[in-house]
Structure formats: structure tokens, C-alpha cells
Write a protein that holds these residues in place. Structure first.
Motif, PDB file in Angstrom:
ATOM      1  N   UNK A 100      -5.397   9.018   7.362  1.00 25.99           N
ATOM      2  CA  UNK A 100      -3.952   8.953   7.067  1.00 25.99           C
ATOM      3  C   UNK A 100      -3.092   9.677   8.092  1.00 25.99           C
ATOM      4  N   UNK A 101      -3.674  10.612   8.824  1.00 28.72           N
ATOM      5  CA  UNK A 101      -2.882  11.430   9.736  1.00 28.72           C
ATOM      6  C   UNK A 101      -2.674  10.792  11.106  1.00 28.72           C
ATOM      7  N   UNK A 102      -3.209   9.575  11.316  1.00 31.95           N
ATOM      8  CA  UNK A 102      -2.855   8.879  12.561  1.00 31.95           C
ATOM      9  C   UNK A 102      -1.398   8.436  12.510  1.00 31.95           C
TER      10      UNK A 102
ATOM     11  N   UNK B 265       5.036   2.484   9.414  1.00 30.04           N
ATOM     12  CA  UNK B 265       4.706   2.117   8.033  1.00 30.04           C
ATOM     13  C   UNK B 265       3.262   1.651   7.987  1.00 30.04           C
ATOM     14  N   UNK B 266       2.556   2.032   6.941  1.00 28.27           N
ATOM     15  CA  UNK B 266       1.143   1.669   6.849  1.00 28.27           C
ATOM     16  C   UNK B 266       0.705   1.571   5.401  1.00 28.27           C
TER      17      UNK B 266
ATOM     18  N   UNK C  47      -7.082   6.673  -3.906  1.00 30.25           N
ATOM     19  CA  UNK C  47      -5.747   6.079  -4.011  1.00 30.25           C
ATOM     20  C   UNK C  47      -4.683   7.144  -4.257  1.00 30.25           C
ATOM     21  N   UNK C  48      -4.967   8.081  -5.147  1.00 30.34           N
ATOM     22  CA  UNK C  48      -4.006   9.143  -5.457  1.00 30.34           C
ATOM     23  C   UNK C  48      -3.787  10.041  -4.246  1.00 30.34           C
TER      24      UNK C  48
ATOM     25  N   UNK D  32       1.536   9.803   1.800  1.00 34.90           N
ATOM     26  CA  UNK D  32       2.595   8.941   2.308  1.00 34.90           C
ATOM     27  C   UNK D  32       2.151   7.592   2.827  1.00 34.90           C
ATOM     28  N   UNK D  33       0.959   7.136   2.424  1.00 37.92           N
ATOM     29  CA  UNK D  33       0.452   5.841   2.857  1.00 37.92           C
ATOM     30  C   UNK D  33       0.482   4.885   1.669  1.00 37.92           C
ATOM     31  N   UNK D  34       0.917   3.646   1.906  1.00 38.43           N
ATOM     32  CA  UNK D  34       0.958   2.653   0.852  1.00 38.43           C
ATOM     33  C   UNK D  34      -0.430   2.156   0.489  1.00 38.43           C
TER      34      UNK D  34
END
Length: 237
Positions: free
Chosen positions: A65-67, A74-75, A89-90, A96-98
Motif C-alpha cells: 500500500x505504501x507505493x 488513486x488505487x 480488507x480492513x 487509504x487504498x480502495x
């Protein structure tokens, strides 16, 4: 006792607590490891080609997620509908990732696991200008790339960006994918060698060749990331 444990693991409050704690732990790991990038201008190379499909190996995915290093990026990430996926998922949502829920497996369980709907949502997500991230492995077969991600690139016309992330301090589990739990206060490496483009008219032979290229590229990126840190990769464990 077993029923109580099972019910606790499945309860929403427990899953929420574990997901939040996992997200904050990963944030600590990211902030306390000094990362290098290979190539050094990897972001400058990738940015003109987004939206893109970001691919990585299962078990080496916790820091991915930190890339996303700019708020303007947006990702969304594909996560299984299996109950074990709820924790991921949580955590991902908190970072901050969808989310896209479903299976990347294109085998016999594709329809049952929500694969068709997930595939269509990934295509729509890319068409909307949003990046998509997902593991490339065939389920339960570590470091064997599946055709699903190649199909997604062919359908969407977007490039695949294979990459690997590693840290110098970690715990490696003895499970099917050699899951690596990254630890804080060390060094890290992010490696992205080259992108892979899938032609819209790619036939079965071309897609198989590109599947093998993706597999080899991810393996090489993983080897290079761990080598830069002087540590053995999961394929060497």
C-alpha cells in the motif's frame, strides 16, 4: 472452546481490531525502514503510464500500500472474499487504498469466488483512471503467475508493473507462500524492473509467453530486492 474461538475470529469487532492494528503496525514498519529504489527514478518512469496494473507475489505484499506516495494517485487492490481476507480488507482500507472483492483465480472456482464480477470491476477501475493492484500467483502455488492478470491487461489495454518490496529485518513463515512479516527499524528496497504490455489481439501462445515473462520478472525483482539488503529471498528459504 473451539466454537468460541471460531466465533471470536469471525466476529466483526475482532476482525476490525486486528485490521486496524495491522495497518498501524505496517505504517510503523514503513516509517522506520529507510528504503532505496531500483531504478532510482522508478516513480518518474511509472507515472506517465498510469493507470496501471501493479503486480506482486503473495506473501511479499504487506508493504505494497505504501507505493502510493502521492494523494493524487488513486488505487484499488483485489482482496479475496474469504473470511481471512477481511483482516486484509480492513487494514488496506485504513491505509487509504480502495477495495475490489473477489478472486483472481481463473480455475474452476472462478464464478463461485466472485471472479467474474471482480474482473469486470478491475477493468472499469482502470478505465476510470485508477490503478489496480493484485497478487500474480495462482492460488496456493507460490511464485507461479496465473493468466488472470494477463487477461486483465489485454482487456484493459493498461501495462502491468511487476515489483517487489523487501526489508532487511523480517520473520518468514513456513507456509505455502513463505509469507514474510516485515519488521521495523531496518532497511528496505523497492525494485521495479520493467513493465509488460499485452496486445489487444494476443492469442493463447502470446499470452502464455507473457505470463512466463511476468513470472520471471517478478522472481528477478524479488531476488534483486533481497540481494540489495544482503538477505535470502523466499525462493532461497
Amino acid at each position: 472452546m473451539k466454537r468460541l474461538l471460531r466465533n471470536t475470529l469471525r466476529s466483526s469487532w475482532f476482525q476490525r481490531a486486528v485490521g486496524v492494528l495491522a495497518a498501524e503496525y505496517l505504517r510503523l514498519v514503513w516509517r522506520t525502514n529507510k528504503f532505496t529504489f531500483d531504478p532510482p527514478d522508478v516513480y518518474e518512469r511509472v507515472e506517465p503510464q498510469i493507470p496501471a496494473i501493479f503486480a506482486f507475489w503473495h506473501g511479499q505484499h504487506f508493504l505494497t500500500p505504501f507505493i502510493k506516495n502521492k494523494e493524487s494517485y488513486r488505487a484499488k487492490v483485489l482482496i479475496s472474499r474469504h473470511r481471512d481476507g477481511e483482516f486484509n480488507a480492513i487494514a488496506v482500507d485504513r491505509l487509504g487504498i480502495g477495495l475490489i472483492r473477489g478472486s483472481g483465480d481463473h480455475g474452476s472456482a472462478f464464478h463461485r469466488k466472485g471472479g467474474v464480477g471482480a474482473f469486470k470491476e478491475m477493468v472499469r477501475t482502470l478505465q476510470d483512471g485508477c490503478n489496480v493492484a493484485l497478487t500474480a500467483d495462482v492460488p496456493k502455488r507460490a511464485r507461479v503467475a496465473g493468466l488472470g492478470i494477463i487477461m486483465l491487461a489485454r482487456e484493459s489495454g493498461r501495462p502491468i508493473m511487476p515489483f517487489a518490496m523487501a526489508t532487511s529485518r523480517f520473520i518468514r513463515l513456513k507456509n505455502w507462500d513463505r509469507t514474510t512479516i516485515n519488521l521495523p527499524f531496518g532497511r528496505g528496497a523497492l525494485v521495479g524492473i520493467r513493465e509488460i504490455h499485452v496486445p489487444a489481439d494476443a492469442d493463447a501462445a502470446t499470452m502464455e509467453a507473457l505470463r512466463l515473462e511476468l513470472e520471471e520478472t517478478l522472481n528477478e525483482a524479488t531476488r534483486r530486492a533481497y540481494a540489495q539488503l544482503g538477505r535470502p529471498g523466499p525462493q532461497d528459504a
